[in-house]
Design a protein around this motif. Structure first.
Motif, PDB file in Angstrom:
ATOM      1  N   ILE A   1       0.859  -1.178   0.000  1.00 34.22           N
ATOM      2  CA  ILE A   1       0.000   0.000   0.000  1.00 34.22           C
ATOM      3  C   ILE A   1       0.898   1.232   0.000  1.00 34.22           C
ATOM      4  N   VAL A   2       0.663   2.141  -0.933  1.00 34.83           N
ATOM      5  CA  VAL A   2       1.500   3.336  -1.064  1.00 34.83           C
ATOM      6  C   VAL A   2       0.789   4.505  -0.388  1.00 34.83           C
ATOM      7  N   THR A   3       1.535   5.231   0.427  1.00 32.11           N
ATOM      8  CA  THR A   3       0.941   6.334   1.165  1.00 32.11           C
ATOM      9  C   THR A   3       1.762   7.605   1.027  1.00 32.11           C
ATOM     10  N   ASP A   4       1.100   8.704   1.291  1.00 32.63           N
ATOM     11  CA  ASP A   4       1.750  10.003   1.452  1.00 32.63           C
ATOM     12  C   ASP A   4       1.411  10.442   2.860  1.00 32.63           C
ATOM     13  N   GLY A   5       2.310  10.146   3.788  1.00 36.37           N
ATOM     14  CA  GLY A   5       1.970  10.322   5.194  1.00 36.37           C
ATOM     15  C   GLY A   5       1.003   9.239   5.614  1.00 36.37           C
ATOM     16  N   GLU A   6      -0.193   9.617   6.020  1.00 32.83           N
ATOM     17  CA  GLU A   6      -1.218   8.657   6.408  1.00 32.83           C
ATOM     18  C   GLU A   6      -2.247   8.420   5.307  1.00 32.83           C
ATOM     19  N   VAL A   7      -2.110   9.146   4.200  1.00 29.38           N
ATOM     20  CA  VAL A   7      -3.121   9.095   3.130  1.00 29.38           C
ATOM     21  C   VAL A   7      -2.724   8.076   2.063  1.00 29.38           C
ATOM     22  N   LEU A   8      -3.653   7.191   1.716  1.00 25.14           N
ATOM     23  CA  LEU A   8      -3.413   6.207   0.662  1.00 25.14           C
ATOM     24  C   LEU A   8      -3.369   6.907  -0.689  1.00 25.14           C
ATOM     25  N   THR A   9      -2.316   6.627  -1.466  1.00 27.86           N
ATOM     26  CA  THR A   9      -2.201   7.237  -2.788  1.00 27.86           C
ATOM     27  C   THR A   9      -2.121   6.206  -3.910  1.00 27.86           C
ATOM     28  N   GLY A  10      -1.934   4.918  -3.565  1.00 24.81           N
ATOM     29  CA  GLY A  10      -1.866   3.914  -4.614  1.00 24.81           C
ATOM     30  C   GLY A  10      -1.511   2.539  -4.087  1.00 24.81           C
ATOM     31  N   ILE A  11      -1.362   1.613  -5.014  1.00 27.61           N
ATOM     32  CA  ILE A  11      -0.894   0.252  -4.720  1.00 27.61           C
ATOM     33  C   ILE A  11       0.215  -0.068  -5.711  1.00 27.61           C
ATOM     34  N   VAL A  12       1.272  -0.706  -5.242  1.00 28.99           N
ATOM     35  CA  VAL A  12       2.339  -1.133  -6.129  1.00 28.99           C
ATOM     36  C   VAL A  12       2.528  -2.639  -5.976  1.00 28.99           C
ATOM     37  N   THR A  13       2.625  -3.339  -7.093  1.00 31.74           N
ATOM     38  CA  THR A  13       2.783  -4.789  -7.099  1.00 31.74           C
ATOM     39  C   THR A  13       4.155  -5.163  -7.649  1.00 31.74           C
ATOM     40  N   ARG A  14       4.482  -6.443  -7.557  1.00 32.52           N
ATOM     41  CA  ARG A  14       5.761  -6.900  -8.107  1.00 32.52           C
ATOM     42  C   ARG A  14       5.849  -6.638  -9.605  1.00 32.52           C
ATOM     43  N   SER A  15       4.738  -6.847 -10.315  1.00 31.23           N
ATOM     44  CA  SER A  15       4.757  -6.605 -11.763  1.00 31.23           C
ATOM     45  C   SER A  15       4.966  -5.122 -12.072  1.00 31.23           C
ATOM     46  N   ASP A  16       4.454  -4.240 -11.203  1.00 30.65           N
ATOM     47  CA  ASP A  16       4.700  -2.803 -11.387  1.00 30.65           C
ATOM     48  C   ASP A  16       6.185  -2.491 -11.276  1.00 30.65           C
ATOM     49  N   LEU A  17       6.858  -3.108 -10.296  1.00 31.53           N
ATOM     50  CA  LEU A  17       8.279  -2.852 -10.100  1.00 31.53           C
ATOM     51  C   LEU A  17       9.100  -3.287 -11.304  1.00 31.53           C
ATOM     52  N   LEU A  18       8.649  -4.345 -11.974  1.00 29.90           N
ATOM     53  CA  LEU A  18       9.393  -4.851 -13.124  1.00 29.90           C
ATOM     54  C   LEU A  18       9.334  -3.901 -14.320  1.00 29.90           C
ATOM     55  N   THR A  19       8.366  -2.989 -14.341  1.00 27.96           N
ATOM     56  CA  THR A  19       8.285  -2.044 -15.453  1.00 27.96           C
ATOM     57  C   THR A  19       9.491  -1.114 -15.486  1.00 27.96           C
ATOM     58  N   ALA A  20      10.218  -1.015 -14.369  1.00 28.60           N
ATOM     59  CA  ALA A  20      11.423  -0.183 -14.347  1.00 28.60           C
ATOM     60  C   ALA A  20      12.471  -0.690 -15.326  1.00 28.60           C
ATOM     61  N   PHE A  21      12.385  -1.989 -15.696  1.00 29.93           N
ATOM     62  CA  PHE A  21      13.366  -2.564 -16.608  1.00 29.93           C
ATOM     63  C   PHE A  21      12.925  -2.501 -18.064  1.00 29.93           C
ATOM     64  N   LEU A  22      11.830  -1.806 -18.335  1.00 32.04           N
ATOM     65  CA  LEU A  22      11.346  -1.665 -19.703  1.00 32.04           C
ATOM     66  C   LEU A  22      11.876  -0.405 -20.377  1.00 32.04           C
ATOM     67  N   VAL A  23      12.836   0.257 -19.731  1.00 33.69           N
ATOM     68  CA  VAL A  23      13.419   1.482 -20.297  1.00 33.69           C
ATOM     69  C   VAL A  23      14.192   1.130 -21.573  1.00 33.69           C
ATOM     70  N   PRO A  24      13.982   1.859 -22.668  1.00 32.30           N
ATOM     71  CA  PRO A  24      14.708   1.578 -23.918  1.00 32.30           C
ATOM     72  C   PRO A  24      16.218   1.730 -23.736  1.00 32.30           C
ATOM     73  N   ASP A  25      16.982   0.951 -24.496  1.00 30.61           N
ATOM     74  CA  ASP A  25      18.440   0.998 -24.403  1.00 30.61           C
ATOM     75  C   ASP A  25      18.984   2.398 -24.643  1.00 30.61           C
ATOM     76  N   GLU A  26      18.404   3.109 -25.592  1.00 31.14           N
ATOM     77  CA  GLU A  26      18.902   4.451 -25.908  1.00 31.14           C
ATOM     78  C   GLU A  26      18.765   5.392 -24.720  1.00 31.14           C
ATOM     79  N   ARG A  27      17.670   5.253 -23.978  1.00 27.60           N
ATOM     80  CA  ARG A  27      17.479   6.114 -22.810  1.00 27.60           C
ATOM     81  C   ARG A  27      18.456   5.741 -21.699  1.00 27.60           C
ATOM     82  N   ILE A  28      18.698   4.439 -21.531  1.00 25.47           N
ATOM     83  CA  ILE A  28      19.688   4.003 -20.542  1.00 25.47           C
ATOM     84  C   ILE A  28      21.059   4.560 -20.909  1.00 25.47           C
ATOM     85  N   LEU A  29      21.407   4.514 -22.197  1.00 28.08           N
ATOM     86  CA  LEU A  29      22.683   5.034 -22.662  1.00 28.08           C
ATOM     87  C   LEU A  29      22.826   6.514 -22.319  1.00 28.08           C
ATOM     88  N   GLN A  30      21.780   7.283 -22.550  1.00 28.63           N
ATOM     89  CA  GLN A  30      21.808   8.714 -22.239  1.00 28.63           C
ATOM     90  C   GLN A  30      21.988   8.942 -20.742  1.00 28.63           C
TER      91      GLN A  30
END
Length: 228
Positions: A122-151
């Motif tokens: 459960i994702v919060t900002d202080g005591e306020v719920l702002t979202g949910i993050v799952t394992r599959s969400d975390l894996l999207t960090a590895f979908l960055v294109p090679d060109e952007r990683i190079l930059q």
């Protein structure tokens, strides 16, 4: 300046929540309607009191037909059966909810999930719920294109962190794997370059083939350690 992806960059913000007094059948219907596997439960004070998951709901079916257990498991069995008998969200939820601040980094979220053996936070900002993050969400960090990683590696590591001539260090990226070649002034900076590159968003791995002009890890002849 380096920008590290945070939980807020990958989380789901359109979160279906329920109150503690939400009936069991309504919980099942909401999960089916929205194709989700968990519902945050909001307590009377507006905070997140817990989470109702499919596993929590299925305990009712499990314990209605479960056989008797050995005496050593009866205490746990009584607690689980009492929870399975619950009729509302507050009775069947798992609490307290495991939360994480929305400004936390992706590695921090991954470590917390692994440590607690869970698949969502459960994702919060202080005591306020702002979202949910799952394992599959975390894996999207590895979908960055090679060109952007190079930059990012050239800008954040070579130029800003190492203060090296960008043409003196060759950076290539293939399917998220960064290869570093060329020569740095000092040997101590080679391992630092590899470590900094691994921390760049989207990097899957690093092949560090950098060499050095001066070995600053070995004391010069005739010198010894100085003590204050």
């Amino acid at each position: 300046m380096r920008h590290l992806l945070t939980v807020s960059d990958v989380m789901t913000t359109d979160v279906i929540t329920v109150a503690e007094d939400t009936p069991y059948k309504t919980l099942v219907a909401l999960m089916a309607e929205h194709h989700i596997s968990a519902l945050p439960v909001i307590n009377r004070y507006g905070g997140v009191g817990g989470v109702v998951s499919e596993t929590d709901l299925l305990r009712k079916e499990e314990f209605q037909r479960s056989p008797s257990l050995p005496w050593a498991l009866r205490w746990w069995h009584r607690r689980a059966r009492a929870k399975a008998a619950g009729l509302r969200a507050g009775d069947v939820m798992t609490g307290p909810a495991v939360t994480i601040e929305q400004g936390s980094t992706i590695p921090e979220a991954a470590k917390l999930m692994a440590a607690r053996g869970i698949t969502r936070l459960i994702v919060t900002d202080g005591e306020v719920l702002t979202g949910i993050v799952t394992r599959s969400d975390l894996l999207t960090a590895f979908l960055v294109p090679d060109e952007r990683i190079l930059q990012r590696v050239r800008r954040d590591v070579v130029e800003h962190a190492l203060w090296e001539d960008p043409f003196g260090v060759e950076v290539t990226v293939d399917d998220g794997v960064v290869t570093l070649t060329g020569q740095l002034d000092h040997r101590s900076m080679v391992s630092i370059a590899g470590k900094l590159t691994r921390g760049v968003d989207g990097v899957v791995g690093v092949v560090n083939q950098l060499t050095w002009a001066f070995d600053d890890t070995v004391p010069a002849p005739g010198t010894g350690a100085r003590y204050a």
